[in-house]
Design an enzyme around this catalytic site. Sequence first.
Site, PDB file in Angstrom:
ATOM      1  N   LYS A  49      22.912 130.881  53.395  1.00 37.43           N
ATOM      2  CA  LYS A  49      23.935 129.831  53.505  1.00 37.43           C
ATOM      3  C   LYS A  49      25.290 130.368  53.070  1.00 37.43           C
ATOM      4  CE  LYS A  49      24.297 129.324  48.875  1.00 37.43           C
ATOM      5  NZ  LYS A  49      25.538 129.568  48.092  1.00 37.43           N
ATOM      6  N   ILE A  87      21.524 140.705  48.761  1.00 31.25           N
ATOM      7  CA  ILE A  87      20.984 140.407  47.442  1.00 31.25           C
ATOM      8  C   ILE A  87      22.134 140.160  46.472  1.00 31.25           C
ATOM      9  CG2 ILE A  87      19.631 141.329  45.521  1.00 31.25           C
ATOM     10  CD1 ILE A  87      18.073 142.973  47.594  1.00 31.25           C
ATOM     11  N   ALA A  88      22.029 139.066  45.691  1.00 32.24           N
ATOM     12  CA  ALA A  88      23.106 138.674  44.765  1.00 32.24           C
ATOM     13  C   ALA A  88      24.442 138.648  45.495  1.00 32.24           C
ATOM     14  CB  ALA A  88      23.161 139.614  43.564  1.00 32.24           C
ATOM     15  N   GLY A 144      25.819 135.747  47.001  1.00 34.72           N
ATOM     16  CA  GLY A 144      26.428 134.430  47.125  1.00 34.72           C
ATOM     17  C   GLY A 144      25.983 133.671  48.355  1.00 34.72           C
ATOM     18  N   MET A 145      24.839 134.062  48.948  1.00 35.58           N
ATOM     19  CA  MET A 145      24.354 133.420  50.167  1.00 35.58           C
ATOM     20  C   MET A 145      22.973 132.806  50.013  1.00 35.58           C
ATOM     21  SD  MET A 145      25.646 135.795  53.315  1.00 35.58           S
ATOM     22  CE  MET A 145      25.011 134.545  54.425  1.00 35.58           C
ATOM     23  N   GLY A 146      22.468 132.735  48.798  1.00 40.34           N
ATOM     24  CA  GLY A 146      21.202 132.049  48.568  1.00 40.34           C
ATOM     25  C   GLY A 146      19.990 132.757  49.121  1.00 40.34           C
ATOM     26  N   GLY A 147      19.983 134.092  49.137  1.00 36.85           N
ATOM     27  CA  GLY A 147      18.851 134.821  49.679  1.00 36.85           C
ATOM     28  C   GLY A 147      17.567 134.595  48.890  1.00 36.85           C
ATOM     29  N   SER A 201      16.858 131.971  47.108  1.00 34.61           N
ATOM     30  CA  SER A 201      16.436 130.594  47.369  1.00 34.61           C
ATOM     31  C   SER A 201      15.754 130.485  48.728  1.00 34.61           C
ATOM     32  CB  SER A 201      17.645 129.656  47.300  1.00 34.61           C
ATOM     33  OG  SER A 201      18.207 129.649  46.004  1.00 34.61           O
ATOM     34  N   ALA A 202      16.261 131.218  49.721  1.00 31.27           N
ATOM     35  CA  ALA A 202      15.615 131.235  51.031  1.00 31.27           C
ATOM     36  C   ALA A 202      14.214 131.836  50.931  1.00 31.27           C
ATOM     37  CB  ALA A 202      16.466 132.022  52.029  1.00 31.27           C
ATOM     38  N   ASP A 252      19.600 125.771  44.906  1.00 29.96           N
ATOM     39  CA  ASP A 252      19.813 126.010  46.338  1.00 29.96           C
ATOM     40  C   ASP A 252      18.532 125.957  47.162  1.00 29.96           C
ATOM     41  OD1 ASP A 252      22.508 126.315  45.915  1.00 29.96           O
ATOM     42  OD2 ASP A 252      22.477 128.507  45.940  1.00 29.96           O
TER      43      ASP A 252
END
Length: 305
Positions: free
Chosen positions: A11, A104-105, A107-110, A112-113, A145
Amino acid sequence: MRTVTARAPGKINVYFRVGPPREDGYHSVASLYLAVSLYEDIAATAREDHEIHVSLDPASTAVNDPESFPLGEENLVVRAARLLAEHTGHHAGVDLRITKRVPIAGGMGGGSADAAATLVACNALWGTGLNREELARLGARLGADVPFALHGGAAVGLGVGDDLAPLLLRRRTDWVLVPASYGLSTPRVYGMLDRLRAGEDVPTPTEVDPAMIGALLEGDLQALPMRIANDMTRAALALAPELGVVRDMGEAAGALCALVSGSGPTIALLASDPVHAREIITQLGDEIGVTALPVHGPVPGAGIL
């Protein structure tokens, strides 16, 4: 052995206001989430014992050093599978294979995905029968997230970001992502933001700018750049000043606007359409050798492949 593979999107936060630190250590936020077409895959295979085992697929494009990638109890994939098993009373084990594409780390919610895809995959593999809302409530215990990664699309997030109100967008938006070669820890960025704002009167955000919501709903590419905002930019740039250079280069390459995604360090560049996105990528590659990725949103949340 039976295998179920699930996919969940990363995201970007098209709008992100952050309040002062709360007594519980969290921050209240007002966020506008957009799920984009960069995905994490989790392949869940049944085991005959009760063990939860995690491995990294060699096709993972977001992992520079596979040897250092954590595969133990601290990984959200393990925590998600264990939480679902404990919640439902399921006792069989599972092999979980991660294909990581979201920075990774970044800011895109990896992470959480990953957790969202694990919940969906194990729920199907084990036949535990939880619906989407029940999985989202479980996911909220793993991270703010995770519920959005389960639902996808676009949504306003309040509270700590898990109080979601979905938005039905009328058209897609195209973006170019410029990942960094390093990550920024979200708690570290929040900590820097608190230090930078020490002594300031910081209000607690209670809503996303209605004009921002309207611009995204209408796909108004003239109004949207003027409404995009991210309070975390200030802290991310303090920790990694070179992000400001990348942001400026993106705009010089023709992006309608450039923003730090979430807590960074991924930079997201707004394009007018897919052709424009490819033009931005070409220019960034030719002029400064930057590797960038085209994505679009909104896309659906976690689901079975």
